[in-house]
Design a protein around this motif. Structure first.
Motif, PDB file in Angstrom:
ATOM      1  N   SER A   1      42.532   9.219  20.074  1.00 10.49           N
ATOM      2  CA  SER A   1      41.272   8.878  20.746  1.00 10.49           C
ATOM      3  C   SER A   1      40.149   9.836  20.373  1.00 10.49           C
ATOM      4  O   SER A   1      38.989   9.427  20.219  1.00 10.49           O
ATOM      5  CB  SER A   1      41.474   8.874  22.260  1.00 10.49           C
ATOM      6  OG  SER A   1      41.916  10.160  22.702  1.00 10.49           O
ATOM      7  N   ARG A   2      40.470  11.113  20.214  1.00 15.69           N
ATOM      8  CA  ARG A   2      39.426  12.068  19.845  1.00 15.69           C
ATOM      9  C   ARG A   2      38.862  11.757  18.457  1.00 15.69           C
ATOM     10  O   ARG A   2      37.648  11.836  18.235  1.00 15.69           O
ATOM     11  CB  ARG A   2      39.986  13.480  19.891  1.00 15.69           C
ATOM     12  CG  ARG A   2      40.329  13.960  21.292  1.00 15.69           C
ATOM     13  CD  ARG A   2      40.778  15.402  21.260  1.00 15.69           C
ATOM     14  NE  ARG A   2      41.080  15.890  22.606  1.00 15.69           N
ATOM     15  CZ  ARG A   2      41.499  17.124  22.857  1.00 15.69           C
ATOM     16  NH1 ARG A   2      41.675  17.994  21.846  1.00 15.69           N
ATOM     17  NH2 ARG A   2      41.750  17.495  24.111  1.00 15.69           N
ATOM     18  N   LEU A   3      39.754  11.414  17.551  1.00 13.66           N
ATOM     19  CA  LEU A   3      39.297  11.062  16.201  1.00 13.66           C
ATOM     20  C   LEU A   3      38.403   9.821  16.230  1.00 13.66           C
ATOM     21  O   LEU A   3      37.334   9.790  15.607  1.00 13.66           O
ATOM     22  CB  LEU A   3      40.503  10.813  15.291  1.00 13.66           C
ATOM     23  CG  LEU A   3      40.192  10.241  13.907  1.00 13.66           C
ATOM     24  CD1 LEU A   3      39.389  11.223  13.072  1.00 13.66           C
ATOM     25  CD2 LEU A   3      41.489   9.858  13.187  1.00 13.66           C
ATOM     26  N   ILE A   4      38.813   8.802  16.982  1.00 10.42           N
ATOM     27  CA  ILE A   4      38.054   7.549  17.032  1.00 10.42           C
ATOM     28  C   ILE A   4      36.691   7.770  17.681  1.00 10.42           C
ATOM     29  O   ILE A   4      35.652   7.365  17.149  1.00 10.42           O
ATOM     30  CB  ILE A   4      38.860   6.474  17.780  1.00 10.42           C
ATOM     31  CG1 ILE A   4      40.161   6.172  17.034  1.00 10.42           C
ATOM     32  CG2 ILE A   4      38.032   5.209  17.965  1.00 10.42           C
ATOM     33  CD1 ILE A   4      41.095   5.244  17.784  1.00 10.42           C
ATOM     34  N   LEU A   5      36.700   8.447  18.838  1.00  8.18           N
ATOM     35  CA  LEU A   5      35.425   8.677  19.524  1.00  8.18           C
ATOM     36  C   LEU A   5      34.528   9.610  18.724  1.00  8.18           C
ATOM     37  O   LEU A   5      33.305   9.413  18.657  1.00  8.18           O
ATOM     38  CB  LEU A   5      35.684   9.256  20.912  1.00  8.18           C
ATOM     39  CG  LEU A   5      36.365   8.317  21.909  1.00  8.18           C
ATOM     40  CD1 LEU A   5      36.618   9.034  23.227  1.00  8.18           C
ATOM     41  CD2 LEU A   5      35.511   7.082  22.133  1.00  8.18           C
TER      42      LEU A   5
ATOM     43  N   LEU B   1      33.494   2.951  14.947  1.00  8.79           N
ATOM     44  CA  LEU B   1      34.660   2.577  15.748  1.00  8.79           C
ATOM     45  C   LEU B   1      35.714   1.892  14.888  1.00  8.79           C
ATOM     46  O   LEU B   1      36.917   2.190  14.992  1.00  8.79           O
ATOM     47  CB  LEU B   1      34.214   1.664  16.889  1.00  8.79           C
ATOM     48  CG  LEU B   1      35.321   1.158  17.813  1.00  8.79           C
ATOM     49  CD1 LEU B   1      36.010   2.321  18.523  1.00  8.79           C
ATOM     50  CD2 LEU B   1      34.751   0.173  18.826  1.00  8.79           C
ATOM     51  N   THR B   2      35.277   0.986  14.022  1.00  8.75           N
ATOM     52  CA  THR B   2      36.228   0.278  13.147  1.00  8.75           C
ATOM     53  C   THR B   2      36.918   1.244  12.202  1.00  8.75           C
ATOM     54  O   THR B   2      38.150   1.202  12.031  1.00  8.75           O
ATOM     55  CB  THR B   2      35.477  -0.804  12.351  1.00  8.75           C
ATOM     56  OG1 THR B   2      34.815  -1.685  13.261  1.00  8.75           O
ATOM     57  CG2 THR B   2      36.441  -1.600  11.505  1.00  8.75           C
TER      58      THR B   2
ATOM     59  N   TRP C   1      41.513   4.494  10.495  1.00 13.00           N
ATOM     60  CA  TRP C   1      41.979   5.808  10.059  1.00 13.00           C
ATOM     61  C   TRP C   1      43.095   6.327  10.969  1.00 13.00           C
ATOM     62  O   TRP C   1      44.027   7.016  10.507  1.00 13.00           O
ATOM     63  CB  TRP C   1      40.813   6.775  10.053  1.00 13.00           C
ATOM     64  CG  TRP C   1      41.150   8.121   9.479  1.00 13.00           C
ATOM     65  CD1 TRP C   1      41.129   9.324  10.114  1.00 13.00           C
ATOM     66  CD2 TRP C   1      41.549   8.394   8.136  1.00 13.00           C
ATOM     67  NE1 TRP C   1      41.489  10.339   9.271  1.00 13.00           N
ATOM     68  CE2 TRP C   1      41.757   9.795   8.030  1.00 13.00           C
ATOM     69  CE3 TRP C   1      41.761   7.590   7.016  1.00 13.00           C
ATOM     70  CZ2 TRP C   1      42.167  10.403   6.850  1.00 13.00           C
ATOM     71  CZ3 TRP C   1      42.162   8.203   5.837  1.00 13.00           C
ATOM     72  CH2 TRP C   1      42.370   9.595   5.760  1.00 13.00           C
ATOM     73  N   ALA C   2      43.049   5.996  12.258  1.00 12.25           N
ATOM     74  CA  ALA C   2      44.113   6.398  13.166  1.00 12.25           C
ATOM     75  C   ALA C   2      45.447   5.777  12.769  1.00 12.25           C
ATOM     76  O   ALA C   2      46.484   6.462  12.734  1.00 12.25           O
ATOM     77  CB  ALA C   2      43.746   6.003  14.600  1.00 12.25           C
TER      78      ALA C   2
ATOM     79  N   VAL D   1      46.215   4.681   9.778  1.00  9.96           N
ATOM     80  CA  VAL D   1      46.606   5.237   8.478  1.00  9.96           C
ATOM     81  C   VAL D   1      47.300   6.576   8.660  1.00  9.96           C
ATOM     82  O   VAL D   1      48.340   6.873   8.035  1.00  9.96           O
ATOM     83  CB  VAL D   1      45.369   5.376   7.568  1.00  9.96           C
ATOM     84  CG1 VAL D   1      45.702   6.173   6.314  1.00  9.96           C
ATOM     85  CG2 VAL D   1      44.851   4.011   7.174  1.00  9.96           C
ATOM     86  N   LEU D   2      46.752   7.432   9.536  1.00 11.48           N
ATOM     87  CA  LEU D   2      47.385   8.721   9.796  1.00 11.48           C
ATOM     88  C   LEU D   2      48.771   8.550  10.408  1.00 11.48           C
ATOM     89  O   LEU D   2      49.716   9.305  10.091  1.00 11.48           O
ATOM     90  CB  LEU D   2      46.495   9.553  10.719  1.00 11.48           C
ATOM     91  CG  LEU D   2      45.174  10.049  10.124  1.00 11.48           C
ATOM     92  CD1 LEU D   2      44.384  10.842  11.159  1.00 11.48           C
ATOM     93  CD2 LEU D   2      45.426  10.907   8.888  1.00 11.48           C
ATOM     94  N   GLU D   3      48.921   7.588  11.310  1.00 10.80           N
ATOM     95  CA  GLU D   3      50.231   7.331  11.898  1.00 10.80           C
ATOM     96  C   GLU D   3      51.229   6.850  10.852  1.00 10.80           C
ATOM     97  O   GLU D   3      52.422   7.152  10.928  1.00 10.80           O
ATOM     98  CB  GLU D   3      50.107   6.297  13.018  1.00 10.80           C
ATOM     99  CG  GLU D   3      49.429   6.812  14.275  1.00 10.80           C
ATOM    100  CD  GLU D   3      50.276   7.840  15.009  1.00 10.80           C
ATOM    101  OE1 GLU D   3      51.522   7.733  14.930  1.00 10.80           O
ATOM    102  OE2 GLU D   3      49.696   8.743  15.622  1.00 10.80           O
ATOM    103  N   ALA D   4      50.725   6.108   9.855  1.00 11.53           N
ATOM    104  CA  ALA D   4      51.626   5.573   8.832  1.00 11.53           C
ATOM    105  C   ALA D   4      52.085   6.645   7.843  1.00 11.53           C
ATOM    106  O   ALA D   4      53.238   6.641   7.402  1.00 11.53           O
ATOM    107  CB  ALA D   4      50.946   4.436   8.085  1.00 11.53           C
ATOM    108  N   ILE D   5      51.186   7.564   7.496  1.00 10.56           N
ATOM    109  CA  ILE D   5      51.545   8.568   6.479  1.00 10.56           C
ATOM    110  C   ILE D   5      52.160   9.819   7.097  1.00 10.56           C
ATOM    111  O   ILE D   5      52.765  10.628   6.387  1.00 10.56           O
ATOM    112  CB  ILE D   5      50.297   8.964   5.668  1.00 10.56           C
ATOM    113  CG1 ILE D   5      49.245   9.634   6.567  1.00 10.56           C
ATOM    114  CG2 ILE D   5      49.705   7.752   4.959  1.00 10.56           C
ATOM    115  CD1 ILE D   5      48.018  10.101   5.816  1.00 10.56           C
ATOM    116  N   GLN D   6      52.029  10.018   8.411  1.00  8.35           N
ATOM    117  CA  GLN D   6      52.607  11.200   9.042  1.00  8.35           C
ATOM    118  C   GLN D   6      54.093  10.962   9.315  1.00  8.35           C
ATOM    119  O   GLN D   6      54.466   9.939   9.876  1.00  8.35           O
ATOM    120  CB  GLN D   6      51.869  11.509  10.349  1.00  8.35           C
ATOM    121  CG  GLN D   6      52.370  12.766  11.043  1.00  8.35           C
ATOM    122  CD  GLN D   6      51.573  13.071  12.287  1.00  8.35           C
ATOM    123  OE1 GLN D   6      50.625  12.351  12.608  1.00  8.35           O
ATOM    124  NE2 GLN D   6      51.957  14.115  13.007  1.00  8.35           N
TER     125      GLN D   6
END
Length: 318
Positions: free
Chosen positions: A24-28, A285-286, A291-292, A294-299
């Motif tokens: 949420s911090r990244l998105i906001l 926002l999009t 990006w959130a 994508v980070l979940e997929a590569i982490q």
């Protein structure tokens, strides 16, 4: 593949919620950062004001001695002015190096509307430029119509001169025949009836000398025609020597009705901070959401099964 593996690969709404919550911090931050940066850039960017003019073009049906007949097509002239936007001719008349930078012109042939747009750094500058391009467009149309009217005059003058020469040659021939024809012969009723039956003029057919009378009538007709042609030639020659008079006629015939007059705009046309900020926030926002994920997929994710096995091993050993 086992049912447990399939259940692991499936993504539920709860998983999506957890990903968005963790990021949420990244998105906001990305949303607000992009929106604030766009707002600041829009407020600092130099403002541009736009003034638009819409005119209706038409030609009056009234003509003077055929001057307005066979003139260039008004839609063609209007489209020709639109095509002049990237030419040196229009640049010199408007006093700018690149007319397309400040001016726009578009012609709607179906409705006969010419739309002119001018831009400036201030409302006053945009207003002045709109008045200038309107005046240049009107002058362009009047000048081309004037050239068309002058071409019509020259063509009519040439035709009148040719007709005058033909009439004079015919008059000379008739005068020679009149000198050779007898003045009077005895009236022949049979000949008069035959001439009337063939469509001859009754006045000539019943004359004592039909040939002489017919030639005399033709001579009178040609003399009248010559006088009319000489008067027409004098009139056309005088008009060609008075372009200001023709220009006044063209100005009266060319109906330029300004539907939307030049005016000072109240708000700048560019930039638009509110609109640009909303668009930037949506894009931020999009991008943040994408990006959130994508980070979940590569982490690399923790392996629960492996962790549970390591904890169970010491217990079994004991």
């Amino acid at each position: 593949m086992s049912n447990a593996a399939q259940a692991t690969d499936e993504v539920s709404l709860r998983d999506i919620y957890l990903v968005l919550k963790r990021r949420s911090r990244l998105i906001l931050g990305l949303t607000l950062g992009l929106a604030l940066a766009t707002l600041a850039a829009s407020l600092l960017w130099p403002k541009t004001y736009t003034s638009q003019v819409v005119v209706s073009l038409s030609l009056s049906n009234q003509s003077n001695q055929g001057l307005l007949n066979n003139l260039p097509s008004l839609p063609g002239l209007a489209q020709g002015f639109v095509d002049l936007q990237q030419t040196r001719l229009l640049a010199d008349q408007l006093g700018v190096d690149d007319p397309t930078r400040y001016y726009r012109a578009r012609f709607d042939e179906k409705r006969g509307l010419l739309s002119l747009t001018a831009q400036g750094r201030t409302p006053e500058e945009a207003h002045q430029r709109a008045e200038q391009i309107l005046q240049v467009a009107r002058s362009y149309l009047e000048r081309n119509l004037l050239e068309g009217a002058q071409a019509n005059l020259r063509a009519a003058l040439t035709q009148a001169q040719l007709d005058l020469q033909v009439a004079r040659d015919g008059l000379a021939g008739i005068q020679v025949q009149l000198k050779e024809a007898p003045d009077r012969i005895s009236l022949d009723p049979v000949l008069a009836a035959a001439l009337e039956a063939r469509g001859s003029d009754p006045q000539a057919a019943r004359a004592s000398n039909p040939a002489y009378t017919s030639l005399s009538l033709d001579e009178s007709r040609l003399r009248s025609q010559i006088a009319q042609l000489e008067a027409r030639i004098a009139t056309l020659s005088g008009l060609l020597q008075q372009p200001d008079s023709i220009n006044r006629l063209i100005s009266q015939a060319l109906l330029v009705q300004v539907l939307v007059p030049p005016a000072e705009p109240l708000r700048p046309s560019f930039p638009r901070p509110a609109l640009f900020t909303l668009i930037a926030a949506f894009l931020g926002l999009t991008l943040g959401v994408l990006w959130a994920f994508v980070l979940e997929a590569i982490q690399p994710a923790p392996e629960p099964a492996r962790a549970e096995g390591l904890e169970a091993a010491p217990a079994g050993t004991r």
